[in-house]
Motif scaffolding. Structure first.
Motif, PDB file in Angstrom:
ATOM      1  N   LYS A  51      -6.905   1.477 -10.266  1.00  0.00           N
ATOM      2  CA  LYS A  51      -7.512   2.249  -9.809  1.00  0.00           C
ATOM      3  C   LYS A  51      -7.052   3.450 -10.352  1.00  0.00           C
ATOM      4  CE  LYS A  51     -12.064   0.011  -8.067  1.00  0.00           C
ATOM      5  NZ  LYS A  51     -12.140  -0.040  -6.539  1.00  0.00           N
ATOM      6  N   LEU A  52      -5.974   3.965 -10.599  1.00  0.00           N
ATOM      7  CA  LEU A  52      -5.160   5.526 -10.152  1.00  0.00           C
ATOM      8  C   LEU A  52      -5.680   5.707 -10.835  1.00  0.00           C
ATOM      9  CD1 LEU A  52      -3.904   6.187  -7.480  1.00  0.00           C
ATOM     10  CD2 LEU A  52      -1.941   5.438  -8.876  1.00  0.00           C
TER      11      LEU A  52
ATOM     12  N   LEU B 163       0.947  -1.466  -0.215  1.00  0.00           N
ATOM     13  CA  LEU B 163       0.107   0.344  -0.151  1.00  0.00           C
ATOM     14  C   LEU B 163       1.044   1.368  -0.217  1.00  0.00           C
ATOM     15  CD1 LEU B 163      -2.793  -0.867   2.207  1.00  0.00           C
ATOM     16  CD2 LEU B 163      -2.696  -0.703   0.088  1.00  0.00           C
ATOM     17  N   ILE B 164       1.975   0.994   0.609  1.00  0.00           N
ATOM     18  CA  ILE B 164       3.431   2.506   0.700  1.00  0.00           C
ATOM     19  C   ILE B 164       3.339   2.563  -0.554  1.00  0.00           C
ATOM     20  CG2 ILE B 164       4.931   3.216   1.872  1.00  0.00           C
ATOM     21  CD1 ILE B 164       4.287   1.955   4.162  1.00  0.00           C
ATOM     22  N   ALA B 165       3.904   1.240  -0.879  1.00  0.00           N
ATOM     23  CA  ALA B 165       4.647   1.318  -2.277  1.00  0.00           C
ATOM     24  C   ALA B 165       3.507   1.912  -3.056  1.00  0.00           C
ATOM     25  CB  ALA B 165       4.701  -0.041  -3.030  1.00  0.00           C
ATOM     26  N   VAL B 166       2.171   1.792  -3.500  1.00  0.00           N
ATOM     27  CA  VAL B 166       1.311   2.458  -4.541  1.00  0.00           C
ATOM     28  C   VAL B 166       1.263   3.943  -4.031  1.00  0.00           C
ATOM     29  CG1 VAL B 166      -0.858   2.733  -4.790  1.00  0.00           C
ATOM     30  CG2 VAL B 166       0.031   0.823  -4.296  1.00  0.00           C
ATOM     31  N   THR B 167       1.395   4.332  -2.588  1.00  0.00           N
ATOM     32  CA  THR B 167       1.375   6.035  -2.477  1.00  0.00           C
ATOM     33  C   THR B 167       3.196   7.003  -3.468  1.00  0.00           C
ATOM     34  OG1 THR B 167       0.690   5.248  -0.538  1.00  0.00           O
ATOM     35  CG2 THR B 167       1.068   7.605  -1.020  1.00  0.00           C
ATOM     36  N   GLN B 168       3.509   5.789  -3.030  1.00  0.00           N
ATOM     37  CA  GLN B 168       5.070   6.318  -3.294  1.00  0.00           C
ATOM     38  C   GLN B 168       5.322   6.210  -5.283  1.00  0.00           C
ATOM     39  OE1 GLN B 168       7.941   3.852  -1.191  1.00  0.00           O
ATOM     40  NE2 GLN B 168       8.102   5.164   0.444  1.00  0.00           N
TER      41      GLN B 168
ATOM     42  N   LYS C 251       0.444   4.139 -17.304  1.00  0.00           N
ATOM     43  CA  LYS C 251      -0.722   3.773 -18.042  1.00  0.00           C
ATOM     44  C   LYS C 251      -1.073   4.561 -19.097  1.00  0.00           C
ATOM     45  CE  LYS C 251      -4.306   2.678 -14.011  1.00  0.00           C
ATOM     46  NZ  LYS C 251      -5.219   3.146 -14.200  1.00  0.00           N
ATOM     47  N   ALA C 252       0.178   5.906 -18.932  1.00  0.00           N
ATOM     48  CA  ALA C 252       0.038   7.058 -20.170  1.00  0.00           C
ATOM     49  C   ALA C 252       1.078   6.546 -21.080  1.00  0.00           C
ATOM     50  CB  ALA C 252       0.534   8.290 -19.453  1.00  0.00           C
ATOM     51  N   LEU C 253       1.459   5.009 -21.155  1.00  0.00           N
ATOM     52  CA  LEU C 253       2.582   4.842 -21.625  1.00  0.00           C
ATOM     53  C   LEU C 253       1.725   2.983 -22.603  1.00  0.00           C
ATOM     54  CD1 LEU C 253       5.991   4.152 -20.365  1.00  0.00           C
ATOM     55  CD2 LEU C 253       4.747   6.154 -21.446  1.00  0.00           C
TER      56      LEU C 253
ATOM     57  N   GLN D 171      -4.130  12.298 -12.262  1.00  0.00           N
ATOM     58  CA  GLN D 171      -3.935  13.233 -11.153  1.00  0.00           C
ATOM     59  C   GLN D 171      -2.810  12.690 -10.830  1.00  0.00           C
ATOM     60  OE1 GLN D 171      -6.823  13.194  -7.700  1.00  0.00           O
ATOM     61  NE2 GLN D 171      -8.314  13.409  -8.978  1.00  0.00           N
ATOM     62  N   ALA D 172      -2.221  11.347 -11.080  1.00  0.00           N
ATOM     63  CA  ALA D 172      -0.729  11.300 -10.461  1.00  0.00           C
ATOM     64  C   ALA D 172       0.040  11.883 -11.229  1.00  0.00           C
ATOM     65  CB  ALA D 172      -0.366   9.145 -10.674  1.00  0.00           C
ATOM     66  N   LEU D 173       0.401  11.890 -12.167  1.00  0.00           N
ATOM     67  CA  LEU D 173       1.078  12.881 -12.794  1.00  0.00           C
ATOM     68  C   LEU D 173       0.862  14.098 -12.686  1.00  0.00           C
ATOM     69  CD1 LEU D 173       0.661  10.988 -16.728  1.00  0.00           C
ATOM     70  CD2 LEU D 173       2.785  10.528 -14.876  1.00  0.00           C
ATOM     71  N   SER D 174       0.607  14.715 -12.349  1.00  0.00           N
ATOM     72  CA  SER D 174      -0.105  16.323 -12.666  1.00  0.00           C
ATOM     73  C   SER D 174       0.883  16.520 -11.301  1.00  0.00           C
ATOM     74  CB  SER D 174      -1.514  16.585 -12.303  1.00  0.00           C
ATOM     75  OG  SER D 174      -2.192  16.380 -10.466  1.00  0.00           O
TER      76      SER D 174
END
Ligand SMILES: Nc1ncnc2c1ncn2[C@@H]1O[C@H](COP(=O)(O)OP(=O)(O)O)[C@@H](O)[C@H]1O
Ligand SMILES: [Mg+2]
Lengths: 402, 224
Positions: free
Chosen positions: A392-393, A299-304, A313-315, A397-400
């Motif tokens: 689901k991320l 879970l920490i890894a997902v945040t980090q 995902k963008a790729l 938002q993740a990239l911004s």
């Protein structure tokens, strides 16, 4: 995504954060090692008991006079009568059974054994030549009782190693004469040291032919009959045959008790197996703890790694691929932890063997499968939530955020 | 061919609706070189993300190469994105633990391309973007300009038809920015569609077609 690439990607992640990886490996390893070692202890105890029983003889059926049954009918015991004796003729009748390989009637008593000026009180066993094979006895010197008609006897005896040294000291005992009660016996064999085995100690007894013991103790009544079935499968038939043959000889009364070694051993087996399973399961709880640790770290890894996930995902990565990346990571950790745990468990088992060589410590096969399997299943289960969150991320938002 | 009609995107911030895009109509023909300028918060990035299939509009339709992509599933969107679109970001977004080469390779790895094919494409990309002697370096061992060149090579690795660059020079000094821009313009020279979001009028002015956005709407569309 190819499997090799998936593994490579996960490997890079694990190598990139060494302390995190080592922490999880440690937790997983301890869990697996605990299960392996604890079950090895339990299984060792079980095998130890089984070996002890085995040293009594194999495929053993023991016949005792009297019915030890607490059920209401009490068929063998007639009012005012003691149970019928078990006699040598009863034993000889057992030859009719095809399920029985051999048998040895037994009479036991205590006698004063004298050699020259020395004397000592020991248990005296009357039996036949078959006893040696049935009880897996070994001789240090000389021979066991000679075969022949058990109704007649020669004046010979076989002595335990401790009896021999107490009566004769360092002098050779073989061929010497000893006196038991008012009879003289020639020592024709000395038994090998066996030590304690399930309560009976053959080092401290004297064995004489059955007929001699009958005369010595002035009794026709057998203490018991040891029967060896032809094989493990034949044990139930041997038991049934014994019961039937002796019932017919005893005018239809069931006045004997027949114990099979198997039944006693099976009881011990059940108890010790249950014990091993229980302590193994308790140890497996530590694997659950390791699983929760994996979940937290993931879970920490997902945040980090928000940005990295967004980037993937963008790729063009699908949600499924992102999940797969996380599962692969967890799986590698679980496999590594399980392997480390098996190695540490084996080292621990070796250490225990060094400490207590007489106990055959050995993790049971199911524990060797179940421990790593539990590690892998917990790791995968506890990764479901983090992997789903990652998949689901929202990439924008993740990239911004920087 | 990109065709947007009536595209709207609304964000809810603290219970209040923020209209990032209000009914945008826009067509981009293949091979076009287009810049988008406008004040901060005018919706440039949101528009780019919708074109790049990273975000979905709340209203309107989007046709990419004669196919309505508004209704595609997430997995289908990922596949289209992987095959047709290349992103270049202001902050490069390289994976720090991977080498330049591995970063460039990433889209091909995700697409499951055969390793031999990847190798030959990588050799070509490294040569084209002048990164041969930097292949084994990690991002923290590269300059900003080199990082952005790695990012552009990565965006090009799947041979996309559209390159979307969101302030690609925003994090670089003027000189390096010019260099990177020249690299990006090569995409257009090779026939690809190039869309650049920028604050810098000098950079924006170089495009043949220049869009101006204000408050979620396209307010100017100059050509030539
Ligand atoms: N994920 C988001 N959540 C909430 N508001 C957002 C989000 N993304 C963009 N916005 C808002 O939408 C508007 C347009 O943003 P953006 O497209 O990033 O503008 P630009 O790139 O032109 O600076 C801004 O008001 C911004 O605050
Ligand atoms: Mg922006």
């Amino acid at each position: 995504m190819r499997l090799a690439d998936l593994l490579d990607f996960a490997w890079q992640v694990l190598r990139g954060s060494v302390s995190r990886t080592l922490l999880i490996l440690l937790a997983m390893g301890i869990g697996v090692a605990a299960v392996v070692m604890v079950t090895a202890l339990g299984e060792g105890a079980r095998l130890y008991v089984a070996n002890q029983f085995g040293s009594l003889g194999s495929n053993l059926v023991i016949v005792l006079p009297g019915r030890s049954e607490t059920s209401g009918a009490m068929p063998g015991i007639l009012i005012g009568k003691t149970p019928r004796d078990l006699t040598l003729e009863d034993a000889l009748a057992l030859k009719r059974s095809h399920a029985i390989r051999r048998f040895a009637p037994l009479i036991i008593g205590a006698g004063d054994v004298q050699a020259g000026a020395r004397s000592r009180e020991t248990p005296v066993l009357g039996s036949t030549s078959e006893l040696m094979d049935i009880r897996h006895m070994e001789m240090a010197q000389g021979k066991f009782l000679p075969p022949g008609d058990p109704r007649h006897s020669q004046p010979v005896c076989v002595v335990g190693s401790k009896v021999a040294s107490e009566l004769f000291g360092s002098r050779p005992a073989l061929g010497e004469w000893v006196r038991i009660g008012d009879r003289r016996f020639r020592v024709i064999g000395i038994m090998a040291k066996q030590g304690q085995s399930m309560g009976s100690n053959t080092d401290e007894i004297v064995i004489v032919p059955l007929a001699a013991a009958q005369a010595l103790f002035n009794t026709e009544s057998l203490f018991r009959i040891l029967v060896e079935a032809k094989s493990r499968e034949q044990i139930p038939y041997a038991q049934a045959d014994v019961e039937e043959i002796i019932r017919l000889r005893h005018e239809g009364e069931r006045d004997i008790t027949v114990i099979t070694q198997d039944a006693v051993l099976a009881t011990f087996d059940r108890i010790l197996n249950a014990l091993t399973l229980t302590v193994g399961s308790i140890a497996a709880i530590s694997l659950g703890v390791a699983g929760i640790l994996i979940m937290n770290v993931m879970l920490i890894a997902v945040t980090q790694r928000r940005r990295e996930i967004g980037l993937l995902k963008a790729l063009g990565a699908t949600g499924g691929q992102i999940r797969l990346v996380f599962f692969t990571e967890a799986l590698l950790l679980a496999l590594g932890g399980a392997a480390a745990g098996l190695v540490v468990g084996e080292l621990g088992r070796n250490f225990a063997v060094q400490m207590y060589p007489e106990i055959p410590f050995q993790a049971p096969w199911w524990a060797l499968i179940a421990a790593p399997a539990t590690a892998i299943i917990t790791a995968v289960l506890f990764t479901v939530a983090p992997a789903r969150r990652a998949a689901k991320l929202d990439p924008v938002q993740a990239l911004s955020r920087r | 061919m990109i065709r947007l009609s009536g595209i709207a995107r609304t964000f809810l911030v603290g219970g209040e609706a923020v209209h990032a895009l209000r009914a945008v109509d826009l067509s981009i023909t293949p091979g076009e070189y287009l810049s988008i300028m406008g004040p901060s918060g005018s919706g440039k990035s949101t528009l780019l993300n919708i074109i790049g299939l990273l975000d979905r509009p709340d209203a309107g339709t989007y046709e990419l190469d004669e196919r309505n992509v508004t209704a595609l599933s997430d997995n289908e969107l990922a596949r289209v994105r992987r095959e047709k679109i290349g992103f270049v970001f202001q902050f490069f977004h390289l994976v720090p633990r991977l080498t330049a080469l591995q970063n460039i390779e990433l889209p091909m790895v995700l697409a499951g391309i055969d390793p031999a094919e990847r190798k030959s494409r990588l050799a070509r990309l490294l040569a084209e973007y002048g990164l041969e002697d930097r292949a084994g370096h990690r991002p923290d061992q590269l300059s900003g300009g080199q990082c952005q060149r790695v990012a552009i090579a990565r965006a090009m690795s799947m041979g996309p038809t559209v390159i979307l660059a969101d302030e690609p020079t925003g994090n670089l000094d003027r000189h390096t920015g010019q260099e990177v821009l020249a690299v990006l313009e090569r995409v257009h020279e090779n026939g690809g569609t190039l869309v650049i979001v920028t604050h810098d009028p000098e950079i924006g002015g170089r495009a043949q077609r220049r869009l101006r956005m204000l408050d979620g709407a396209v307010v100017a569309d100059e050509k030539g």
